[in-house]
Design a protein around this motif. Structure first.
Motif, PDB file in Angstrom:
ATOM      1  N   ASN C 228      -4.762  -7.260  -5.567  1.00 49.93           N
ATOM      2  CA  ASN C 228      -5.694  -8.374  -5.348  1.00 49.93           C
ATOM      3  C   ASN C 228      -4.987  -9.719  -5.398  1.00 49.93           C
ATOM      4  N   VAL C 229      -4.056  -9.854  -6.309  1.00 45.61           N
ATOM      5  CA  VAL C 229      -3.313 -11.109  -6.428  1.00 45.61           C
ATOM      6  C   VAL C 229      -2.436 -11.330  -5.199  1.00 45.61           C
ATOM      7  N   LEU C 230      -1.816 -10.238  -4.706  1.00 44.87           N
ATOM      8  CA  LEU C 230      -0.789 -10.391  -3.676  1.00 44.87           C
ATOM      9  C   LEU C 230      -1.348 -10.485  -2.258  1.00 44.87           C
ATOM     10  N   VAL C 231      -2.362  -9.687  -1.968  1.00 47.91           N
ATOM     11  CA  VAL C 231      -2.839  -9.631  -0.583  1.00 47.91           C
ATOM     12  C   VAL C 231      -3.451 -10.977  -0.190  1.00 47.91           C
ATOM     13  N   GLY C 232      -2.997 -11.466   0.926  1.00 50.29           N
ATOM     14  CA  GLY C 232      -3.462 -12.752   1.425  1.00 50.29           C
ATOM     15  C   GLY C 232      -2.592 -13.903   0.975  1.00 50.29           C
ATOM     16  N   SER C 233      -1.560 -13.624   0.216  1.00 49.63           N
ATOM     17  CA  SER C 233      -0.681 -14.687  -0.275  1.00 49.63           C
ATOM     18  C   SER C 233       0.759 -14.435   0.102  1.00 49.63           C
ATOM     19  N   LYS C 234       1.553 -15.465  -0.123  1.00 51.52           N
ATOM     20  CA  LYS C 234       3.005 -15.276  -0.102  1.00 51.52           C
ATOM     21  C   LYS C 234       3.464 -15.249  -1.564  1.00 51.52           C
ATOM     22  N   PRO C 235       4.596 -14.636  -1.818  1.00 47.58           N
ATOM     23  CA  PRO C 235       5.028 -14.550  -3.232  1.00 47.58           C
ATOM     24  C   PRO C 235       5.682 -15.840  -3.713  1.00 47.58           C
ATOM     25  N   ASP C 236       4.878 -16.922  -3.755  1.00 44.42           N
ATOM     26  CA  ASP C 236       5.414 -18.159  -4.319  1.00 44.42           C
ATOM     27  C   ASP C 236       5.335 -18.075  -5.837  1.00 44.42           C
ATOM     28  N   GLU C 237       5.836 -19.142  -6.492  1.00 43.44           N
ATOM     29  CA  GLU C 237       5.965 -19.062  -7.956  1.00 43.44           C
ATOM     30  C   GLU C 237       4.626 -18.845  -8.643  1.00 43.44           C
ATOM     31  N   ALA C 238       3.592 -19.558  -8.172  1.00 40.65           N
ATOM     32  CA  ALA C 238       2.273 -19.434  -8.816  1.00 40.65           C
ATOM     33  C   ALA C 238       1.717 -18.018  -8.661  1.00 40.65           C
ATOM     34  N   THR C 239       1.886 -17.465  -7.466  1.00 43.28           N
ATOM     35  CA  THR C 239       1.383 -16.102  -7.227  1.00 43.28           C
ATOM     36  C   THR C 239       2.124 -15.109  -8.108  1.00 43.28           C
ATOM     37  N   LEU C 240       3.420 -15.286  -8.196  1.00 44.61           N
ATOM     38  CA  LEU C 240       4.203 -14.351  -9.004  1.00 44.61           C
ATOM     39  C   LEU C 240       3.849 -14.470 -10.488  1.00 44.61           C
ATOM     40  N   GLU C 241       3.572 -15.680 -10.956  1.00 42.42           N
ATOM     41  CA  GLU C 241       3.169 -15.832 -12.362  1.00 42.42           C
ATOM     42  C   GLU C 241       1.850 -15.112 -12.612  1.00 42.42           C
ATOM     43  N   ARG C 242       0.916 -15.276 -11.691  1.00 44.06           N
ATOM     44  CA  ARG C 242      -0.374 -14.580 -11.824  1.00 44.06           C
ATOM     45  C   ARG C 242      -0.147 -13.068 -11.808  1.00 44.06           C
ATOM     46  N   LEU C 243       0.769 -12.652 -10.935  1.00 41.61           N
ATOM     47  CA  LEU C 243       1.089 -11.221 -10.841  1.00 41.61           C
ATOM     48  C   LEU C 243       1.627 -10.713 -12.173  1.00 41.61           C
ATOM     49  N   ALA C 244       2.550 -11.489 -12.746  1.00 40.64           N
ATOM     50  CA  ALA C 244       3.157 -11.058 -14.007  1.00 40.64           C
ATOM     51  C   ALA C 244       2.091 -10.925 -15.090  1.00 40.64           C
ATOM     52  N   THR C 245       1.202 -11.894 -15.160  1.00 39.69           N
ATOM     53  CA  THR C 245       0.144 -11.854 -16.183  1.00 39.69           C
ATOM     54  C   THR C 245      -0.750 -10.640 -15.996  1.00 39.69           C
ATOM     55  N   VAL C 246      -1.140 -10.419 -14.765  1.00 38.17           N
ATOM     56  CA  VAL C 246      -2.026  -9.288 -14.461  1.00 38.17           C
ATOM     57  C   VAL C 246      -1.362  -7.968 -14.815  1.00 38.17           C
ATOM     58  N   CYS C 247      -0.071  -7.865 -14.541  1.00 33.11           N
ATOM     59  CA  CYS C 247       0.645  -6.621 -14.853  1.00 33.11           C
ATOM     60  C   CYS C 247       0.818  -6.444 -16.348  1.00 33.11           C
ATOM     61  N   SER C 248       1.195  -7.514 -17.053  1.00 36.44           N
ATOM     62  CA  SER C 248       1.324  -7.411 -18.509  1.00 36.44           C
ATOM     63  C   SER C 248       0.005  -6.993 -19.128  1.00 36.44           C
ATOM     64  N   ASP C 249      -1.074  -7.567 -18.622  1.00 35.01           N
ATOM     65  CA  ASP C 249      -2.396  -7.242 -19.181  1.00 35.01           C
ATOM     66  C   ASP C 249      -2.790  -5.804 -18.892  1.00 35.01           C
ATOM     67  N   ALA C 250      -2.350  -5.279 -17.780  1.00 36.89           N
ATOM     68  CA  ALA C 250      -2.749  -3.916 -17.414  1.00 36.89           C
ATOM     69  C   ALA C 250      -2.029  -2.861 -18.239  1.00 36.89           C
ATOM     70  N   CYS C 251      -0.927  -3.241 -18.861  1.00 37.82           N
ATOM     71  CA  CYS C 251      -0.114  -2.257 -19.604  1.00 37.82           C
ATOM     72  C   CYS C 251      -0.831  -1.743 -20.837  1.00 37.82           C
ATOM     73  N   ARG C 252      -0.572  -0.478 -21.157  1.00 34.78           N
ATOM     74  CA  ARG C 252      -1.051   0.073 -22.431  1.00 34.78           C
ATOM     75  C   ARG C 252       0.128   0.758 -23.116  1.00 34.78           C
ATOM     76  N   PRO C 253       1.213   0.010 -23.401  1.00 33.18           N
ATOM     77  CA  PRO C 253       2.428   0.677 -23.881  1.00 33.18           C
ATOM     78  C   PRO C 253       2.377   0.980 -25.363  1.00 33.18           C
ATOM     79  N   ILE C 254       3.347   1.787 -25.808  1.00 30.08           N
ATOM     80  CA  ILE C 254       3.465   2.095 -27.234  1.00 30.08           C
ATOM     81  C   ILE C 254       4.806   1.591 -27.744  1.00 30.08           C
ATOM     82  N   ASP C 255       4.916   1.559 -29.097  1.00 32.19           N
ATOM     83  CA  ASP C 255       6.216   1.333 -29.741  1.00 32.19           C
ATOM     84  C   ASP C 255       6.892   2.687 -29.809  1.00 32.19           C
ATOM     85  N   ASP C 256       8.137   2.787 -29.376  1.00 31.48           N
ATOM     86  CA  ASP C 256       8.873   4.012 -29.642  1.00 31.48           C
ATOM     87  C   ASP C 256      10.363   3.695 -29.731  1.00 31.48           C
ATOM     88  N   LYS C 257      11.169   4.722 -29.858  1.00 30.10           N
ATOM     89  CA  LYS C 257      12.597   4.472 -30.085  1.00 30.10           C
ATOM     90  C   LYS C 257      13.257   3.758 -28.921  1.00 30.10           C
TER      91      LYS C 257
END
Lengths: 756, 159, 286
Positions: C228-257
């Motif tokens: 949703n963030v990418l389609v219709g845009s070019k990967p300029d800095e603002a778009t990429l920042e939004r992309l990074a936030t959206v991806c970080s938020d989507a993660c459900r990672p764990i702590d491990d070794k």
């Protein structure tokens, strides 16, 4: 004097020493012919396997081996009951015994509790599964700072802290307190214009040798035994195994295989007494090879540490006081690790007021063993980081700051003795002028440097030098060859005898063939064995002169040895010419039999070794990933007998230190179990992680060795933790205080700085 | 359980052996055939000390089941020299002191041979990444890389 | 324990379906043998699929590519056409293990081992790859994303064998890329990874996007919000920042070794930006 010749350094021209011939054991190693610990087999041998505790701390309530014993193909099952306590009050040996096989309590994840010998690996594995052990699990502690707390679970009820002023009333995980230093640090700090005080932590690492421990043990019905094993000290292994099994040492012949790395980790016994006990019970040879998982869980990693350092200096850059408190984990049994840290921490510097206090801390982890200059890297990390920070604070170049305060000949070291001629100043000057320092740095790149120190050891050494009738020379040495010492010792023999290197062949003899030799540690391999080789060669030369005298029918006092020949001195002997070693050897049958020289000595005066390292890194600020761009090792070798092998020691130690600084650590879970007992997640540097490692060998002769040789094998692992930490700290603009500086730690430090 | 009969070629020689289905090729080489040049450093493919060449592919023999060698060509360190004539890589490893304890050396030589067969003129970076599957704890890799560079040069000169 | 090497896929299916105990499929063996050594699995039957016709080759078809299930990853990189069309998939496959492992491992093995950190899977999911499955009930084709259902678990029923991975033909102005974070330069399991697959129009605007993250959840995450963030845009800095936030938020990672949850979240965003930039460049964007 403990040697039978004058061991003092004599400046001279060398013919063989200092050249770079090819090593004698090279061909076997590049063709796969060389035999390491697991490459040997005895007819009828059984496969030995060890059962290990899955708990970090537990009482062994009961072990039932009956089902395992009943499994067809199982020929022996042992527990601690088969290894009775014959240590006779020797507390250190008792710890070795208990570590080889737990008696009452298991003290770490992986602690051995039983072992089997069976006809094949499959049966042995099955047998282990059939041994039933009932544990009463106890609370555990694996962190060095947690273990000193009042509330920490106690590992040994019999351990009361030694070295305190009053005897403590209750047991503790702090086994020992030690203190070193001189002067008055309080008065010193009062004079300081600048003080830096910081705390540091380093995680536990392992020597990481590629060859797991392996042995084949064979005990005969008459109590004589053979042990083939990869070890750094076959004489020590013989002594310990014989004692633990109640055998005469002379009845146990230990043969050292080629060793696939040791770095101090193969100086202790773990599986060997177990293999011998299994063989004794089964009446057949037993081959016992550790898996990689067992090597990490149950051999001898380093200490993890927690260190506080405080250093004060005047604005002219003179250090007025230096203090350190060092907590070293020793694993489940006490050692001397905190003591070595306390001794080495400030050894590079000339200090009027210095105080180091070390605490040896027990934790539910494997028993710590030496790792290449043990305890010195961790202390150097802490001290050299503060030195750097202090230099920045004062506004002095970090190298100049160190040069100004470096120890010199005549300095009273922080651990006691007065230094003779030493290399710290020269290595610093060399670093200052090294082209590495002028390499330009780009964005996100940082440079760091650091010094390091290690004392080297001498020890007991025996050597046999035999001259064949064809004039070739066999040299039997008792120090295991870990990195090419056979080549170096052949050079020394050739040098002394005045013959070509190609005429000398060095071998590592088994324990039946030579008197006692201390192990290859403390950087003593080339130092001590070269002393013994020189002694043996000089004894052989005495015999050669006597034989020449006999052949010429003149008094021996009129024969000298010169450039590989006997020469008759004096005008009246002008027509006698010279006799080569080959000629004399050819006649030896008629002149009195085989010609040899032996030497048994305690090599003294090993001489300390200093190094300065320079490191450039690039850190990705978005991920904390670190790339090492450039690395330079500058170290004093006294005299490099074989320069190529000295370079190799420098590079190898640096690489281990870089891995320790950036990625290597033991990761324990909440349950006290080791989570990364393999090379996948215990991350040692791979080929693509490192650049070429530049080396510069300095030669400030050791006055207590005829050639000036100092030990070189260990010091190179001491500076890297600090050199890399200083480089990373400079690259990211934050002082790093926790080793390893893994990407998550670096990223967290960058983010903390950003938000602070 | 009866063993599986395997017929294969090792270093140019026809070899037959019996093995269990879950025995690895490394175990067969070392324990049944006496070819102890390949070493077990980890048993899980993380160290490369057991490296061999199987039908022209560099592999960890600890991760190959012994029955898989049926009808295939196996090359081990023992086949690298020809009689008393060392392969240039073996010669250069000795000359450059590219080994200290030597336990990783057979694996490195196999990996380097595979690398130079496919890329006779590699850059330093290509050498380092090509050998990244082999762990060495003694040398810091510097002299190993130099030995491979020198051997590559020698082999290109002779070609 | 038995070891059998069937010559046809149907024989393999019959063998596995009919086996009394556990049956394991052997292609490269770089996961299976490690699990056997660790005592996690003791198969009664090992079925070696490397002699089955067609399973060790890459076929180019009018629809795209069919990668045989027993094709070693090293072979993928040697295939010029595949590398040209799907460089992201190939670079992901090329990162699995060491050189030694590359000559043996397969992307199907990587997929079926179902590790959350598997290297090939984010790239395959971003590429919308499909798995061709042969089983007792015949053949079915599913998106690769449907195969792993949790760490170490797949949706395959007993007797089912994946015989190929299918990739579509590329529309013009398309590019894919895969990047992962590891502490060392080689040999590590990914701490976090990202695969991106983009198609752009003549003006350089993104018209379709798929972004998948690895090692931040029990299975690979296809991040819908990223598209949703990418389609219709070019990967300029603002778009990429939004992309990074959206991806970080989507993660459900764990702590491990291998890493902490916080670290994985942060770096997932960083890698998403980098991998989109790389895919965009391959698609011809500037």
């Amino acid at each position: 004097m403990t040697v039978n010749f004058d061991p003092r350094y004599l400046k001279r021209e060398f013919q063989s020493v200092g050249t770079r011939p090819l090593r004698p054991d090279g061909i076997d190693k590049v063709t796969g012919r060389a035999r390491y610990g697991a490459d040997f087999n005895m007819p009828g041998q059984l496969v030995g396997r060890i059962l290990r505790s899955p708990h970090a701390h537990a009482v062994i309530e009961k072990i039932d081996t009956s089902k395992a014993e009943a499994l067809p193909g199982v020929k022996a099952v042992i527990t601690a009951a088969d290894l009775p306590n014959l240590t006779d009050g020797d507390a250190a040996m008792f710890d070795v015994l208990d570590n080889c096989m737990a008696r009452r309590k298991v003290l770490y994840d992986g602690h051995a509790v039983a072992a089997v010998a069976a006809v094949d690996a499959r049966t042995a594995r099955q047998a282990l599964k059939l041994i039933e052990v009932e544990y009463q699990v106890l609370p555990h502690v694996t962190d060095v700072d947690e273990a000193v707390k009042e509330t920490a679970p106690i590992l040994h009820e019999s351990v009361f802290t030694e070295g305190t002023e009053t005897r403590p009333g209750k047991p503790s995980n702090v086994a020992k307190r030690v203190q070193y230093g001189h002067g008055d640090v309080e008065a010193g700090f009062a004079q300081a214009d600048f003080i830096v005080e910081r705390s540091f932590k380093t995680e536990q690492t392992h020597q990481g040798y590629i060859e797991p421990h392996a042995c084949v043990a064979s005990v005969g019905p008459d109590g004589t035994a053979d042990l083939w094993v990869c070890t750094q000290g076959h004489f020590v292994y013989r002594q310990h195994c014989a004692q633990l099994l109640g055998m005469d040492a002379s009845k146990l012949r230990v043969t050292s295989s080629e060793i696939g790395g040791g770095f101090g980790g193969k100086t202790h016994v773990w599986a060997e007494p177990v293999a011998l006990a299994l063989s004794r019970k089964a009446g057949r040879p037993v081959k016992l090879v550790m898996t990689r998982d067992e090597v990490f869980r149950a051999t001898g990693p380093t200490s993890a540490t927690s260190i506080d350092v405080k250093i004060g200096a005047r604005k002219d850059g003179t250090i007025v006081a230096a203090e350190a408190t060092l907590r070293y984990s020793s694993g489940a049994y006490a050692g001397m690790w905190a003591e070595l840290g306390a001794m080495t921490a400030f050894a590079c510097y000339r200090l009027e007021n210095v105080k180091t206090v070390g605490y040896e801390v027990l934790v539910n982890r494997p028993k710590t063993a030496p790792y290449r200059a043990p305890s010195s890297p961790q202390a150097a990390f802490a001290v050299e980081s503060v030195i750097d920070e202090l230099a920045h604070k004062i506004g002095i170049d970090p190298v100049d700051f160190r040069i100004k305060n470096a120890a010199q000949e005549g300095t009273r070291s922080s651990y006691g003795p007065i230094y003779g001629p030493i290399g710290i100043g020269p290595t610093l000057e060399a670093a200052k002028n090294h082209p590495h320092m002028k390499a330009p740095l780009g964005p996100n790149q940082g440079r760091g440097m650091a010094c390091g120190f290690w004392f080297n050891f001498g020890g007991q050494t025996c050597t046999d030098l035999n001259i064949g009738m064809d004039g070739t020379v066999s040299l039997a040495v008792g120090t295991v060859d870990v990195g090419g010492s056979r080549a170096s010792l052949s050079l020394v023999a050739a040098e002394e005898l005045g013959i070509d290197y190609s005429q000398v062949r060095a071998v590592v003899a088994d324990t039946s063939s030579l008197g006692y030799n201390d192990m290859t540690d403390g950087s003593r391999g080339t130092f001590s064995s070269s002393m013994a080789t020189i002694s043996a060669a000089r004894n052989a030369i005495k015999v050669l002169r006597e034989r020449a005298a006999q052949m010429w029918d003149i008094p021996v006092e009129e024969v000298i040895w010169e450039k590989g020949h006997a020469v008759a001195v004096g005008e009246k002997h002008g027509n006698l010419g010279r006799l080569s070693l080959k000629q004399i050897a050819a006649e030896s049958g008629k002149t009195g039999g085989p010609i040899a020289g032996h030497s048994e000595l305690v090599a003294d005066g090993a001489g300390v070794s200093f190094a300065t390292h320079i490191c450039d890194v690039e850190v990705d600020p978005a991920t904390g990933a670190t790339k090492v761009l450039r690395y330079t090792v500058i170290q004093d070798a006294g005299k490099a007998v074989h320069p190529t092998y000295v370079e190799g020691q420098y590079q190898g130690g640096a690489a281990q230190g870089i891995g320790w600084a950036l990625n290597e650590e033991y990761i324990y879970g909440e349950d006290g179990r080791l989570q990364n007992a393999g090379f996948l997640d215990y991350r040692i540097p791979v080929c693509s992680d490192l650049p070429m490692i530049d080396t510069q060998i300095l030669e400030i002769p050791n006055p207590n060795h005829p050639y000036g040789v100092r030990g070189v094998g260990e010091t190179s692992i001491v500076p890297p933790l600090a050199a890399v930490a200083n480089a990373v700290s400079n690259a990211v603009g934050v002082r790093m205080t926790h080793i390893p500086m893994s990407p998550p730690r670096i990223l967290a430090a960058i983010e903390a700085k950003g938000s602070g | 359980m009866a063993g599986i009969a395997v017929s294969t070629t090792i270093n140019g020689d026809k070899v037959e052996y019996l093995c269990h289905p879950d025995e690895t090729l490394l175990e067969v080489l070392r324990d049944r055939l006496g070819l102890t040049g390949a070493k077990e450093g980890c048993g899980t493919g993380d160290c490369g000390a057991c490296s061999i060449i199987l039908d022209d592919r560099l592999v960890c023999s600890c991760l190959v089941l012994a029955p898989e060698a049926e009808g295939r060509r196996v090359e081990t360190i023992e086949g690298m020299a020809h009689g008393d004539k060392l392969h240039p890589l073996q010669q250069k490893f000795i000359e450059h002191a590219a080994l200290q304890c030597g336990v990783c050396t057979p694996g490195f030589l196999m990996a380097a041979k595979d690398l130079l067969t496919k890329n006779p003129n590699p850059t330093e970076e290509e050498i380092r990444f090509g050998l990244a599957g082999n762990l060495c704890r003694c040398t810091g890799y510097d002299k190993i890389v130099r030995a491979v560079q020198d051997a590559a040069s020698m082999m290109r000169g002779a070609a | 324990m038995r070891y059998i090497r069937p010559l046809s896929i149907d024989d393999a299916v019959t063998l596995i379906e009919g086996s009394a105990g556990t049956a394991a499929i052997l292609a490269g063996g770089s996961d299976l043998l490690v699990r056997m050594k660790g005592g996690f699995i003791e198969p009664d039957l090992i079925v070696d699929i490397k002699s089955i016709d067609g399973l060790r080759e890459i076929r180019e078809t009018p629809e795209g590519f069919s990668i045989g299930a027993a094709t070693p990853c090293a072979v993928l990189r040697e295939n010029t056409a595949l590398t040209k069309a799907w460089p992201g998939v190939v670079e992901a496959a090329s990162l699995i293990g060491s050189k030694q492992v590359q000559g043996r491992c397969t992307i199907v093995g990587n997929l079926c081992n179902a590790s959350p950190a598997a290297d090939s899977v984010p790239a395959l999911v971003a590429a919308n790859a499909r798995a061709s499955i042969v089983g007792p009930s015949g053949r079915r084709v599913v998106p690769v994303q449907a195969v792993p259902v949790g760490p170490g678990k797949t949706s395959l029923v007993k007797g089912e064998v994946i015989d190929a991975i299918l990739l579509d033909k590329r529309p013009p102005r398309s590019g894919d890329a895969y990047q992962r974070f590891t502490p060392r330069t080689e040999m590590d399991i990914a701490v976090v990874s990202a695969g991106a697959n983009l198609t752009i129009d003549e003006q350089g605007v993104i018209v379709s996007a798929r972004l998948a993250l690895g090692a931040v959840a029990p299975t690979v995450l296809l991040v819908e919000e990223a598209a949703n963030v990418l389609v219709g845009s070019k990967p300029d800095e603002a778009t990429l920042e939004r992309l990074a936030t959206v991806c970080s938020d989507a993660c459900r990672p764990i702590d491990d070794k291998r890493g902490t949850a916080a670290y994985r979240k942060k770096v997932a965003g960083v890698l998403a930006k980098r991998v989109v930039a790389a895919a965009y460049a391959r698609a011809g964007g500037k």
